[in-house]
Write a protein that holds these residues in place. Sequence first.
Motif, PDB file in Angstrom:
ATOM      1  N   PRO A 173      11.555  -6.870   3.673  1.00 30.38           N
ATOM      2  CA  PRO A 173      10.988  -5.639   4.231  1.00 30.38           C
ATOM      3  C   PRO A 173      11.839  -5.130   5.402  1.00 30.38           C
ATOM      4  O   PRO A 173      12.551  -5.897   6.048  1.00 30.38           O
ATOM      5  N   ASN A 174      11.716  -3.830   5.666  1.00 29.16           N
ATOM      6  CA  ASN A 174      12.540  -3.186   6.695  1.00 29.16           C
ATOM      7  C   ASN A 174      11.653  -2.254   7.515  1.00 29.16           C
ATOM      8  O   ASN A 174      11.109  -1.280   6.996  1.00 29.16           O
ATOM      9  N   TRP A 175      11.498  -2.578   8.806  1.00 24.38           N
ATOM     10  CA  TRP A 175      10.656  -1.758   9.683  1.00 24.38           C
ATOM     11  C   TRP A 175      11.521  -0.769  10.449  1.00 24.38           C
ATOM     12  O   TRP A 175      12.299  -1.164  11.315  1.00 24.38           O
ATOM     13  N   VAL A 176      11.375   0.507  10.152  1.00 12.81           N
ATOM     14  CA  VAL A 176      12.132   1.555  10.816  1.00 12.81           C
ATOM     15  C   VAL A 176      11.364   2.023  12.046  1.00 12.81           C
ATOM     16  O   VAL A 176      10.210   2.443  11.946  1.00 12.81           O
TER      17      VAL A 176
ATOM     18  N   MET B 272      -7.415  -5.875   6.506  1.00 11.73           N
ATOM     19  CA  MET B 272      -6.084  -6.146   5.976  1.00 11.73           C
ATOM     20  C   MET B 272      -5.056  -5.307   6.740  1.00 11.73           C
ATOM     21  O   MET B 272      -5.396  -4.666   7.732  1.00 11.73           O
ATOM     22  N   MET B 273      -3.817  -5.343   6.291  1.00 18.58           N
ATOM     23  CA  MET B 273      -2.776  -4.498   6.865  1.00 18.58           C
ATOM     24  C   MET B 273      -2.176  -3.640   5.772  1.00 18.58           C
ATOM     25  O   MET B 273      -2.413  -3.860   4.583  1.00 18.58           O
ATOM     26  N   SER B 274      -1.392  -2.650   6.177  1.00 16.21           N
ATOM     27  CA  SER B 274      -0.871  -1.678   5.221  1.00 16.21           C
ATOM     28  C   SER B 274       0.250  -2.230   4.370  1.00 16.21           C
ATOM     29  O   SER B 274       0.484  -1.768   3.261  1.00 16.21           O
ATOM     30  N   GLY B 275       0.973  -3.241   4.889  1.00 17.46           N
ATOM     31  CA  GLY B 275       2.153  -3.738   4.201  1.00 17.46           C
ATOM     32  C   GLY B 275       3.409  -2.984   4.619  1.00 17.46           C
ATOM     33  O   GLY B 275       3.353  -1.925   5.250  1.00 17.46           O
ATOM     34  N   LEU B 276       4.550  -3.542   4.250  1.00 12.48           N
ATOM     35  CA  LEU B 276       5.843  -2.940   4.576  1.00 12.48           C
ATOM     36  C   LEU B 276       6.816  -3.212   3.439  1.00 12.48           C
ATOM     37  O   LEU B 276       7.126  -4.359   3.147  1.00 12.48           O
TER      38      LEU B 276
END
Length: 311
Positions: free
Chosen positions: A123-126, A109-113
Amino acid sequence: MKIGLVSDCLAGQSFEELLKTCKELGIEQVELGVGNWSSAPHVDLDGLLESEAKRDEMKGMLAEYSISISAFNCSGNPLAPGDWGRREDEITRKCFRLSALFGLSTVVMMSGLPAGGPDDKYPNWVTTSWPPETQEILNYQWNQVAIPYWKELVKVANASGVRRLALEPHGCQLVHDVENFLRLRDACGGDQTIGFNLDPSHLFWMGADPIAVARALGDSIYHVHIKDVRIERPAAVNTLLDGKGVLDFAKRSWNFAIPGYGHDERWWREFLVTLKMMGYDGVLSIEHEDYTMDTVTALRKTAALLHANRV
């Protein structure tokens, strides 16, 4: 190490056709998408959870072709705001239950955001420390959303018999590198349930060295995806930050590629040897996303490279 396949690569084939193709190519395991970002072309998640007969049918077909399941994959964003995140969390928990019914202890899986704040819609990827509000966003994402969620999710996984959650480093995810992987694991008390799905492709375009990553992770590597990246000429002008669609490959700064078409066979030999040195003896799960090449041709070339070089 066994050679495997992310089954979404052959989404247009039935489950039996998928198994026949795998058998022909010498692929020994399948990684099955169960939902969220996968269309789950080969898995009826609710049907398999509810019906022992359906589970037995799937197990029988796998046995007929001498192929096993390496893991179920529920990659999605359970940390997304509102109903979006709740739906993806529900699929994740169902994936744990299905894994238990198939006797599997690893989930990919992935960690999520999370969103950037409690009132945000997306979602917001910094990816930078400036301007200053980025630090407020990260504080909210980690301390108010991600850490509480993951502490609880680890308990849910363990209660289902899932002991290894293999997180894939990916853009637009909190865990997109080793540092943030360790941050999440440490925040959850160092719980060894949280491990790494080592996919070199995303690490390449984000500027990391997957071989150095493998050495840094050691025995935290729980699963491996086999996929390459080719850095294209437009990167010299436009940087590697590229939001164009993957089918617009002639204009992109980087593209997914099959092994040998991004980094040469010598690099892949060193990668496989390094995995072995770190104690990894699990699946090499081919994930085909090279849109310049016919899928079966690409899988045949990749499988041949792995057969010739696995250790």
